[in-house]
Design a protein around this motif. Structure first.
Motif, PDB file in Angstrom:
ATOM      1  N   GLN A  54       0.984  -1.216  -0.171  1.00 44.68           N
ATOM      2  CA  GLN A  54      -0.134  -0.004   0.089  1.00 44.68           C
ATOM      3  C   GLN A  54       0.820   1.338   0.171  1.00 44.68           C
ATOM      4  O   GLN A  54       1.050   1.873   1.186  1.00 44.68           O
ATOM      5  CB  GLN A  54      -0.942  -0.206   1.297  1.00 44.68           C
ATOM      6  N   HIS A  55       1.515   1.305  -1.210  1.00 43.68           N
ATOM      7  CA  HIS A  55       2.458   2.766  -1.284  1.00 43.68           C
ATOM      8  C   HIS A  55       1.751   3.974  -1.518  1.00 43.68           C
ATOM      9  O   HIS A  55       0.589   4.043  -1.821  1.00 43.68           O
ATOM     10  CB  HIS A  55       3.495   2.256  -2.117  1.00 43.68           C
ATOM     11  N   ILE A  56       2.536   5.087  -1.689  1.00 43.34           N
ATOM     12  CA  ILE A  56       2.089   6.229  -1.873  1.00 43.34           C
ATOM     13  C   ILE A  56       2.285   6.568  -3.342  1.00 43.34           C
ATOM     14  O   ILE A  56       3.210   6.481  -3.925  1.00 43.34           O
ATOM     15  CB  ILE A  56       2.654   7.339  -0.710  1.00 43.34           C
ATOM     16  N   GLN A  57       1.128   7.189  -3.759  1.00 43.76           N
ATOM     17  CA  GLN A  57       1.310   7.911  -5.142  1.00 43.76           C
ATOM     18  C   GLN A  57       0.809   9.427  -5.127  1.00 43.76           C
ATOM     19  O   GLN A  57       0.006   9.779  -4.398  1.00 43.76           O
ATOM     20  CB  GLN A  57       0.363   7.002  -6.349  1.00 43.76           C
ATOM     21  N   CYS A  58       1.526  10.033  -5.820  1.00 46.56           N
ATOM     22  CA  CYS A  58       1.307  11.581  -5.669  1.00 46.56           C
ATOM     23  C   CYS A  58       1.108  12.479  -7.005  1.00 46.56           C
ATOM     24  O   CYS A  58       1.606  11.996  -8.099  1.00 46.56           O
ATOM     25  CB  CYS A  58       2.509  12.483  -4.975  1.00 46.56           C
ATOM     26  N   TRP A  59       0.279  13.264  -6.942  1.00 45.69           N
ATOM     27  CA  TRP A  59       0.034  14.238  -8.297  1.00 45.69           C
ATOM     28  C   TRP A  59       0.539  15.722  -7.995  1.00 45.69           C
ATOM     29  O   TRP A  59       0.439  16.320  -6.759  1.00 45.69           O
ATOM     30  CB  TRP A  59      -1.157  14.163  -8.487  1.00 45.69           C
ATOM     31  N   SER A  60       1.626  16.203  -8.876  1.00 46.47           N
ATOM     32  CA  SER A  60       2.106  17.520  -8.828  1.00 46.47           C
ATOM     33  C   SER A  60       2.617  18.024  -9.920  1.00 46.47           C
ATOM     34  O   SER A  60       3.071  17.542 -10.882  1.00 46.47           O
ATOM     35  CB  SER A  60       3.205  17.568  -7.794  1.00 46.47           C
ATOM     36  N   ASN A  61       2.032  19.339 -10.476  1.00 47.79           N
ATOM     37  CA  ASN A  61       2.446  19.993 -11.526  1.00 47.79           C
ATOM     38  C   ASN A  61       2.032  19.399 -12.725  1.00 47.79           C
ATOM     39  O   ASN A  61       2.631  19.206 -13.817  1.00 47.79           O
ATOM     40  CB  ASN A  61       3.825  20.361 -11.582  1.00 47.79           C
ATOM     41  N   GLY A  62       0.854  18.679 -12.818  1.00 45.87           N
ATOM     42  CA  GLY A  62       0.321  17.783 -13.838  1.00 45.87           C
ATOM     43  C   GLY A  62       0.989  16.370 -13.929  1.00 45.87           C
ATOM     44  O   GLY A  62       0.525  15.706 -14.833  1.00 45.87           O
ATOM     45  N   GLY A  63       1.792  16.092 -13.243  1.00 46.88           N
ATOM     46  CA  GLY A  63       2.517  14.764 -13.357  1.00 46.88           C
ATOM     47  C   GLY A  63       2.316  13.927 -12.074  1.00 46.88           C
ATOM     48  O   GLY A  63       1.861  14.129 -11.002  1.00 46.88           O
ATOM     49  N   VAL A  64       2.483  12.458 -12.292  1.00 47.17           N
ATOM     50  CA  VAL A  64       2.110  11.449 -11.318  1.00 47.17           C
ATOM     51  C   VAL A  64       3.555  10.840 -11.025  1.00 47.17           C
ATOM     52  O   VAL A  64       4.015  10.505 -11.649  1.00 47.17           O
ATOM     53  CB  VAL A  64       0.857  10.660 -11.705  1.00 47.17           C
ATOM     54  N   PHE A  65       3.725  10.592  -9.504  1.00 48.23           N
ATOM     55  CA  PHE A  65       4.871   9.920  -9.508  1.00 48.23           C
ATOM     56  C   PHE A  65       4.790   9.122  -8.167  1.00 48.23           C
ATOM     57  O   PHE A  65       3.844   9.395  -7.348  1.00 48.23           O
ATOM     58  CB  PHE A  65       6.197  10.739  -9.213  1.00 48.23           C
ATOM     59  N   ASP A  66       5.396   7.928  -7.963  1.00 52.76           N
ATOM     60  CA  ASP A  66       5.236   6.934  -6.932  1.00 52.76           C
ATOM     61  C   ASP A  66       6.127   7.498  -5.777  1.00 52.76           C
ATOM     62  O   ASP A  66       7.270   7.747  -6.062  1.00 52.76           O
ATOM     63  CB  ASP A  66       5.267   5.470  -7.237  1.00 52.76           C
ATOM     64  N   VAL A  67       5.852   7.062  -4.578  1.00 52.51           N
ATOM     65  CA  VAL A  67       6.849   7.134  -3.501  1.00 52.51           C
ATOM     66  C   VAL A  67       6.905   5.737  -2.919  1.00 52.51           C
ATOM     67  O   VAL A  67       6.121   5.184  -2.380  1.00 52.51           O
ATOM     68  CB  VAL A  67       6.326   7.972  -2.552  1.00 52.51           C
ATOM     69  N   TYR A  68       8.152   5.432  -2.750  1.00 49.84           N
ATOM     70  CA  TYR A  68       8.424   3.957  -2.011  1.00 49.84           C
ATOM     71  C   TYR A  68       7.725   2.894  -2.560  1.00 49.84           C
ATOM     72  O   TYR A  68       6.808   2.417  -1.693  1.00 49.84           O
ATOM     73  CB  TYR A  68       8.548   3.955  -0.668  1.00 49.84           C
ATOM     74  N   SER A  69       7.778   2.379  -3.898  1.00 50.47           N
ATOM     75  CA  SER A  69       6.538   1.362  -4.337  1.00 50.47           C
ATOM     76  C   SER A  69       6.560   0.184  -3.711  1.00 50.47           C
ATOM     77  O   SER A  69       5.487  -0.595  -3.896  1.00 50.47           O
ATOM     78  CB  SER A  69       7.038   1.402  -5.788  1.00 50.47           C
ATOM     79  N   ASN A  70       7.627  -0.347  -2.831  1.00 57.70           N
ATOM     80  CA  ASN A  70       7.740  -1.440  -2.035  1.00 57.70           C
ATOM     81  C   ASN A  70       7.168  -1.209  -0.464  1.00 57.70           C
ATOM     82  O   ASN A  70       7.493  -2.326   0.083  1.00 57.70           O
ATOM     83  CB  ASN A  70       8.934  -2.390  -2.386  1.00 57.70           C
ATOM     84  N   ILE A  71       6.990  -0.283  -0.268  1.00 58.68           N
ATOM     85  CA  ILE A  71       6.598   0.087   1.312  1.00 58.68           C
ATOM     86  C   ILE A  71       5.108   0.245   1.739  1.00 58.68           C
ATOM     87  O   ILE A  71       4.467   1.094   0.892  1.00 58.68           O
ATOM     88  CB  ILE A  71       7.605   1.126   1.905  1.00 58.68           C
ATOM     89  N   SER A  72       4.392  -0.376   2.549  1.00 60.29           N
ATOM     90  CA  SER A  72       3.182  -0.114   2.641  1.00 60.29           C
ATOM     91  C   SER A  72       2.996   0.909   3.897  1.00 60.29           C
ATOM     92  O   SER A  72       3.704   0.912   4.968  1.00 60.29           O
ATOM     93  CB  SER A  72       2.434  -1.369   3.084  1.00 60.29           C
ATOM     94  N   PHE A  73       1.883   1.724   3.760  1.00 55.82           N
ATOM     95  CA  PHE A  73       1.677   2.844   4.563  1.00 55.82           C
ATOM     96  C   PHE A  73       0.267   2.811   5.074  1.00 55.82           C
ATOM     97  O   PHE A  73      -0.880   2.399   4.538  1.00 55.82           O
ATOM     98  CB  PHE A  73       1.866   4.420   4.011  1.00 55.82           C
ATOM     99  N   GLN A  74       0.046   3.012   6.125  1.00 52.98           N
ATOM    100  CA  GLN A  74      -1.449   3.102   7.000  1.00 52.98           C
ATOM    101  C   GLN A  74      -2.161   4.564   6.854  1.00 52.98           C
ATOM    102  O   GLN A  74      -3.384   4.580   6.898  1.00 52.98           O
ATOM    103  CB  GLN A  74      -1.423   2.697   8.322  1.00 52.98           C
ATOM    104  N   SER A  75      -1.264   5.741   7.024  1.00 51.87           N
ATOM    105  CA  SER A  75      -2.110   6.930   6.853  1.00 51.87           C
ATOM    106  C   SER A  75      -0.947   7.964   6.240  1.00 51.87           C
ATOM    107  O   SER A  75       0.219   7.573   6.504  1.00 51.87           O
ATOM    108  CB  SER A  75      -2.472   7.258   8.174  1.00 51.87           C
ATOM    109  N   ILE A  76      -1.371   9.096   5.851  1.00 52.36           N
ATOM    110  CA  ILE A  76      -0.396  10.174   5.494  1.00 52.36           C
ATOM    111  C   ILE A  76      -1.200  11.529   5.792  1.00 52.36           C
ATOM    112  O   ILE A  76      -2.439  11.449   5.928  1.00 52.36           O
ATOM    113  CB  ILE A  76      -0.453  10.276   3.789  1.00 52.36           C
ATOM    114  N   ALA A  77      -0.163  12.523   5.793  1.00 54.31           N
ATOM    115  CA  ALA A  77      -0.729  13.749   5.920  1.00 54.31           C
ATOM    116  C   ALA A  77       0.283  15.008   5.296  1.00 54.31           C
ATOM    117  O   ALA A  77       1.318  14.402   5.240  1.00 54.31           O
ATOM    118  CB  ALA A  77      -0.824  14.177   7.385  1.00 54.31           C
TER     119      ALA A  77
END
Length: 797
Positions: A54-77
């Motif tokens: 359950q990794h993090i994916q982000c959108w910024s400036n019209g582009g999408v990028f993954d964050v640590y594709s092999n690490i699971s997260f339970q909450s973000i802020a």
């Protein structure tokens, strides 16, 4: 009413109140799976669903990028130029700061703020640059960081916590569920806290300069600055809102009844998208816009004055986002979320929010928020159902108690007369063991131990010689970059055969040493010829010995090659002998002759394992003091196998394409004739022993200011040892050896002198060296020992 009945009703009433307090935490303070970061670049992130991690994916400036594709997260802020995530399980808090002045291609720098496998974190919040989380410990303490630095807050148990612009508020359980606020903006924090002083709150969510929360009767209350009408909560039913998202000049809330949103304050301009007929699972606010996770397809939709979106309906091109954290299966009080298994990809379940509307009247009237006095309501349907539940549970408990007493009397356990039943031995499946073993033929414990020891010994001594046999844990480059604070100079601790070594701390708290291969073209050519990375990986994956540094894992990603070792707390032997800081301090644990001889013995045992017990045998080819490391207990271990060779016969001669090693330690036969044998390692260890004796480098300069010609330690020390004047060259930092140490020091000196013989066949084997050093250590403990009590084990071949 009897006293007993009064007590029962009191207990049930308190239970229901606590139940309400625990089940409406979905309003702020709970684990969120979407976040908004503002500042240099607006960035919206979510935790991806339907993936093994359950990794993090982000959108910024019209582009999408993954964050640590092999690490699971339970909450973000998210906050100002920062977003954070609590790793699944709550043991680690990771944050990414956005570098300034990089608007076109923003770079996010990771750092771990917290790690504790026992005291885990939940309910992560960020306000501006202030990061806070509640621990899952009994005390429910709040931990906060500002600009990545931890700071102390008021201790005590908190029900929920939330951060705004310069202040944080929490519901304190030790303050009758009152609101406590703190932060850099103390004036605003004090004002907000005072506004909630007459309310008993279940939770609180903070905006820019106002805060909202649900009180004990289920009404949403907002207090603080009221510019643009952002605290003017519309009329609503008790517990109508399941989530609230206050921004800078607006507030939005999610209706529990139909999952639609209601917003007030400065929501947006005419023509801005507003989700009138859109249903949401959760919402989160930025400064001037709000985003929500749609019920229909779990996509992210944003609206408001400063909203960012790529679709006509305000949607962002992120993948399917989790509606809640994936927890272990069976942990949900009110059942799992629909399609929970597929959303968590089989790794846990998403808990469905508990339904509180059962305790409300079927057609309650429209009510305004309560007055500060909060009048008490009469017992509700929930109380009547609680009484019924109590009666049912009590009946079941009574029946269970009667059954327990009957069983207790029948078995005699209560009176101390246990009935003893014959136990049945397990069935052993396998060749020659298909029959069931009885009590009369138990398995021999000693034979079991022998078999286990035999298997362990075979694993230790043997191993495949394939290139990447029995590989260890594989890491991603991002994980290792985080562990070393992006390979910072502060974490650099040395260099190896093919790269620089950094100290790191993995997400699970393990301290490691990470060797990163050089990326220059010159280094690449050398790596192609020597295959140092592949060599170390092949050797260390199958070598396990207490005097060899253990390989933890590796990384091969893009053009990066990294090896991860267990961290040796006390560094390299070279540094203790020659580093200027250690020399000036003159306080190393190694400044005793017994310790120095023991270090030589540890290293010799590690090399002996390579020569005599590894299958096939291994020639290290680069034995030197900087490759002998010391762990937390000052046990020496041999490291760096980037130049090592293996063959079926360790004593056979090898002719590598190019001589390799370090000047001062390299075998003269190897350097001159390009022939390497196991005796080449013996020569290197001999030089190390001379270093331990004299405290001088393998190649050093004379103390004479008029002569700066490099001198070989072998050429300097061997003639003096041969002439019997060893005492004149001993390291003065250690001091003269005691009476029981003299013989030990002499024994190591004579052994070292034979190890550095010009001809390999005249040098002793590693087994002989180990035997001599063992005797030397024993001399240090025996004041009656004599060097004449036994011959030196110097056997040439």
């Amino acid at each position: 009413m009897t006293s007993f009945s009064t007590t029962v009703i009191t207990i049930i009433t308190l239970t229901l109140i606590l139940h309400l307090a625990s089940t409406v935490r979905t309003l702020g303070g709970s684990a969120t799976t979407i976040s908004i970061t503002y500042g240099s670049n607006t960035t919206i992130c979510g935790i991806v669903a339907g993936q093994p991690s359950q990794h993090i994916q982000c959108w910024s400036n019209g582009g999408v990028f993954d964050v640590y594709s092999n690490i699971s997260f339970q909450s973000i802020a998210g906050g100002r130029d920062v977003f954070c995530g609590v790793r699944s399980g709550g043991s680690a808090l990771l944050c990414w700061n956005q570098n300034q002045n990089q608007n076109q291609n923003p770079k996010w720098t990771p750092k771990r703020l917290y790690f504790n496998e026992t005291v885990t974190l939940s309910r992560l919040v960020i306000g501006d640059t202030q990061i806070c989380a509640i621990s899952n410990s009994t005390g429910s303490n709040v931990y906060c960081w500002r600009d990545r630095e931890r700071f102390s807050v008021q201790t005590g148990r908190f029900e929920s916590v939330s951060s705004g612009l310069g202040f944080t508020c929490g519901v304190a359980l030790n303050n009758s569920n009152g609101i406590i606020c703190f932060g850099t903006n103390l004036e605003l924090a004090s004002y907000i806290q005072g506004q909630f002083s007459n309310f008993r709150m279940l939770n609180v969510v903070v905006g820019g300069d106002h805060a909202c929360g649900v009180n004990s009767t289920g009404f949403l209350i907002c207090r603080g600055n009221n510019n643009n009408g952002k605290i003017d909560v519309p009329d609503h039913l008790p517990f109508e809102f399941s989530a609230v998202a206050p921004g800078l000049n607006h507030t939005c809330a999610l209706r529990k009844t139909n999952n639609t949103v209601a917003c007030w304050g400065r929501v947006g301009n005419v023509g801005d998208f507003f989700p009138v007929d859109v249903y949401f699972e959760s919402i989160v606010a930025g400064l001037d816009f709000t985003c929500g996770l749609t019920t229909n397809n779990l996509s992210v939709v944003c609206w408001g004055e400063g909203s960012v979106r790529s679709g006509s309906n305000g949607s962002l091109p992120l993948r399917t986002i989790l509606p809640g954290p994936c927890v272990r299966s069976g942990a949900c009080k009110c059942g799992p979320y629909t399609q929970s298994d597929s959303l968590c990809s089989g790794f846990g379940s998403i808990c469905k929010p508990c339904d509180l509307s059962n305790g409300l009247p079927s057609n309650p009237p429209m009510l305004a928020p309560p007055s500060p006095n909060e009048p008490h309501s009469s017992p509700s349907r929930a109380l009547r159902r609680g009484l019924l539940a109590f009666a049912i549970v009590g009946s079941v408990g009574a029946l269970a108690g009667i059954c327990t007493i009957i069983y207790c009397l029948w078995t005699g356990v209560c009176c101390g007369n246990k009935r003893i039943h014959n136990s049945v031995q397990p069935t052993i499946n396998g060749p020659g063991a298909a029959t069931q073993l009885s009590n009369s033929s138990p398995v021999s414990r000693s034979s079991t131990i022998r078999r286990q020891a035999s298997r362990a010994f075979r694993r230790q001594r043997s191993g495949t010689s394939s290139k990447h046999a029995d590989r260890e844990e594989e890491f991603t480059f991002d994980v290792l970059a985080l562990a070393t604070d992006n390979f910072s100079q502060e974490n650099k601790i040395g260099a190896g055969s093919f790269g620089v070594v950094y100290k790191g701390k993995l997400l699970d708290g393990r301290e490691v040493a990470i060797k990163r291969g050089e990326t220059s073209q010159k280094a690449k050519k050398f790596q192609e010829k020597e295959s140092a990375f592949d060599s170390e990986l092949a050797f260390l994956s199958r070598l396990h010995h207490k005097h060899l540094v253990r390989l933890v894992g590796y990384c091969e990603e893009r053009e990066e090659k990294l090896l991860v070792y267990e961290y040796m707390k006390n560094g390299a032997l070279y540094d203790h002998l020659h580093d200027k800081k250690n020399v000036e301090k003159n306080s190393s644990v190694l400044n005793s002759w017994k310790m120095r001889i023991k270090v030589a013995l540890d290293a010799a045992r590690g090399i002996e394992y390579l020569h005599s017990y590894a299958v096939p045998p291994i020639i290290h080819r680069d034995i030197k003091s900087s490759n002998i490391l010391l762990d937390a207990n000052w046990v020496a271990r041999v490291s760096d196998f980037g130049l090592s060779l293996m063959d079926s016969e360790c004593d056979s001669e090898h002719r590598p394409t190019k001589a390799a090693g370090t000047v001062g330690y390299i075998d003269p036969e190897y350097y001159g004739l390009n022939v390497v044998t196991a005796k080449s390692d013996v020569y290197g260890l001999g030089v190390v022993m001379l270093e331990l004796l004299t405290g001088k480098r393998a190649i050093f300069k004379s103390d004479d200011d008029n002569d700066d010609t490099p001198i070989s330690l072998v050429d300097y020390a061997v003639p003096i040892i041969s002439s019997g004047e060893l005492a004149t060259i001993l390291d003065k930092r250690v001091g003269p050896p005691d009476a029981n140490e003299v013989e030990a020091v002499e024994l190591m000196a004579y052994t070292a002198m034979h190890c550095v013989n010009l001809e390999g066949k005249e040098r002793p084997t590693m087994t002989d060296i180990v035997a001599n050093l063992e005797r030397a250590v024993s001399h240090c403990d025996d004041s009656h020992g004599s060097i004449s009590s036994g011959q030196i084990s110097i056997i040439s071949e």
